[in-house]
Design a protein around this motif. Structure first.
Motif, short mmCIF file in Angstrom:
data_model
loop_
_atom_site.label_atom_id
_atom_site.label_comp_id
_atom_site.label_asym_id
_atom_site.label_seq_id
_atom_site.Cartn_x
_atom_site.Cartn_y
_atom_site.Cartn_z
N ASP A 493 0.82 -1.21 0.00
CA ASP A 493 0.00 0.00 0.00
C ASP A 493 0.85 1.26 0.00
O ASP A 493 0.51 2.25 -0.67
N ARG A 496 2.02 1.88 -3.41
CA ARG A 496 0.89 2.33 -4.23
C ARG A 496 0.61 3.81 -3.99
O ARG A 496 0.31 4.57 -4.93
N ARG A 499 3.25 5.84 -5.77
CA ARG A 499 2.96 5.88 -7.20
C ARG A 499 1.88 6.92 -7.51
O ARG A 499 2.02 7.71 -8.45
#
Length: 604
Positions: A493, A496, A499
């Motif tokens: 996570d 993520r 990103r």
């Protein structure tokens, strides 16, 4: 002699790069010429009431197409066109408007034949309702007249339950004969009988190759057709109601993803479902649609009918393929020479024979293997160059040199896949997992071969407990490295979130394994190469940044300038983090050394 071979490779690389550049430039120009993105909304929920008003609003909002679903008994029941009464293993349908009975009888008999019969004002079908409710039917005249009111080009969705191409073609032909402005075809799922090449050629309409925001695109039938007719295929991004509901409170995030899909993945059509309670005054929905369109416009696109992607001239593609072949053979020859000079002609001969088989016979497996071989050779060559030059060349200069080598080499690989079948994702690079794993494993073998004399002196007594801990740590990191690889890989996570932040703040997102791990680690390896033998064993791990840059260029559906920008941003951030890591490690070593000197003076 070794330096002469490396200089020769640099010359070949420069020539191959300039030989491949025209194909890249022409492809980029073609992608820029395809600068319109269409928006289609699904009319499924617009049938019940106020359809013409809803679609009038859609047209004013810049919607390009209306997607009309296949007609089914369940849809007709939901829209109030028929009433359904179930009776055991059969059911009866009664048209709401008695004048529609003959038309209903016609489309029912086309689909169910002898399994249907007339009973008073109703039709009885001797098939259980759960089995019959989603069977595709022809459109009724009433429905066709309703579609004409939309006053927009139509995208007809062919359902995967169509049993025969003949029925689908008859339905499509009938719709055209009755004046429907059919402009596009779309398929729900990987249709088992439809579409085939014959069906799509007879239909003679552009086809959408649909995927969703999770990257799923199982439509192999459309892909097969697109390989022969790429100008008839448009990549479409489908936004289902469940996705709209997930981002209903933050449509700007979804808008960013749609914009990213159009700029990075050559999607030129966005298809949106319409929530059931949407009306012409539903500002939440229409506001979200406007937000999506504005996000796409910020990427340099206009809203309108999508332009087909045009393939580049075969002459330039042939030149780029030839350049890639020559460069790959050069790397093979040099690797063979450094292992043992007599192996150089053997490697060259084997490579030339392989390429001859691929090019002359159209060997499909060979076509997939050559890009993978090329992608593996580039980082392996980087390891060899580092091993030869690290003790003599400035570390930062060597890092920039091998990174430039990687980018230019990967550009040659990208150029030979400049055909639009790759831009449309009809063909793609195969072996992503292998291209990440093989260079690292091959580099470990190379380092072990170069360190073979030192390995002979190792005994079990020389191993410490922390060596086992380090091996376990490396294996765990390697497992995560491979698990996170690919579009559907496992990602933590926190990564993520990183990103998402980078996508929102930068023109192109640099890859995390490059600037957070690979590039800084390679800089540290080069900076401390002469001080510690451990650096040689860290080198195979440190090249994952170079491997990732090659992998970025194997995204052949992404515009080259986006891939190049991602790599350059990754290098920039990686260098900054590498310098910071070098300062920290250097400072730590100075403190340790000064403490040791102080302790030794105290003891003396």
């Amino acid at each position: 002699m070794k330096q002469r071979w490396i200089r020769l490779l640099i010359v070949v690389l420069v020539l191959s790069f300039f030989g491949s550049l025209p194909a890249v430039v022409i492809k980029e120009r073609a992608l820029k010429e395809s600068d319109t993105v269409g928006f289609s909304i699904d009319a499924r929920s617009a049938w019940k009431e106020n359809a013409s008003f809803l679609l009038k609003e859609a047209k004013e909002r810049g919607v390009t197409y209306v997607g009309i679903p296949p007609n089914t008994l369940r849809l007709m029941k939901d829209t109030g066109e028929v009433e359904v009464t179930e009776a055991g293993g059969a059911f009866r349908i009664t048209p709401t408007l008695p004048a529609e009975k003959d038309e209903l009888d016609r489309i029912i008999r086309i689909r169910f034949g002898d399994q249907s019969r007339e009973v008073g004002d109703s039709l009885e079908i001797s098939v259980p309702w759960p089995e019959a409710k989603d069977e595709p039917l022809h459109y009724t005249d009433h429905q066709i007249e309703a579609f004409k009111q939309y006053n927009l080009p139509l995208m007809i969705r062919i359902h995967e339950a169509w049993p025969h191409e003949k029925e689908a073609l008859e339905m499509l032909g009938e719709a055209k004969e009755k004046g429907l402005p059919v402009a596009f075809l779309s398929f729900d799922g990987d249709v088992p009988g439809v579409p085939s090449l014959v069906f799509l050629e007879k239909a003679g309409l552009p086809v959408s190759l649909r995927e969703d925001m999770f990257g799923t695109d199982p439509q192999r039938g459309v892909k097969t057709y697109g390989l022969e007719n790429p100008a008839m295929v448009t990549r479409a991004y489908h936004i289902a109601n469940r996705i709209l509901g997930k981002y209903w409170d933050s449509p700007d995030i979804l808008a960013g993803r749609i914009a990213l899909a159009t700029s990075d993945r050559t999607l030129r059509l966005v298809t949106l479902e319409v929530p059931k309670n949407t009306t012409p005054t539903s500002e939440e929905y229409w506001g979200a649609l406007t937000l999506f369109q504005e996000a796409v416009k910020k990427e340099g696109f206009e809203i309108g009918e999508p332009e087909p992607l045009r393939s580049s001239h075969s002459l330039w593609r042939s030149l780029s393929i030839g350049s890639a072949y020559v460069f790959a053979l050069s790397i093979l020859g040099i690797i063979g020479f450094f292992i043992r000079p007599v192996l150089s002609p053997v490697f060259l001969g084997a490579g030339a024979l392989f390429l001859f088989m691929v090019h002359s016979t159209g060997w499909s497996l060979g076509e997939a293997l050559f890009p993978l071989l090329f992608a593996v050779l580039i980082p392996v060559m980087v390891v060899h160059v580092v091993y030869e030059r690290a003790s003599r060349q400035h570390p930062f200069l060597l890092f920039l040199s091998v990174s430039l080598f990687t980018i230019l080499s990967a550009t040659v690989l990208y150029s030979m896949h400049s055909d639009m079948v790759y831009a449309l994702y009809l063909k793609q690079f195969r072996g992503v997992l292998a291209m990440h794993a093989i260079p690292v494993l091959a580099s470990f073998m190379y380092v072990a071969w170069r360190q073979r004399e030192g390995l002979k002196t190792l005994t079990w007594a020389s191993f410490k407990w922390y060596h086992g801990f380090l091996v376990l740590l490396v294996m765990t990191a390697g497992a995560y490295y491979l698990m996170r690889t690919g579009n559907n890989g496992f990602v933590l996570d926190i990564e993520r979130d990183i990103r998402a932040y980078l996508e929102e703040t930068l023109p192109a997102r640099p890859r995390t394994k490059e600037f957070l791990i690979g590039h800084p680690l390679l800089i540290l390896v080069l900076c401390f190469w002469r001080q510690s033998r451990l650096m040689k064993w860290l080198l195979p791990i440190a090249i994952i940044g170079q491997v990732s840059m090659v992998n970025t260029m194997t995204h052949f559906h992404t515009p080259y300038e986006i891939s190049l920008l991602r790599s350059l941003l990754g290098l920039a951030f990686g260098v900054l983090l590498g310098i910071m890591a070098w300062v920290v490690v250097k400072g730590f070593l100075v403190l340790v050394r000064s403490k040791k000197e102080k302790d030794s003076k105290t003891c003396s």
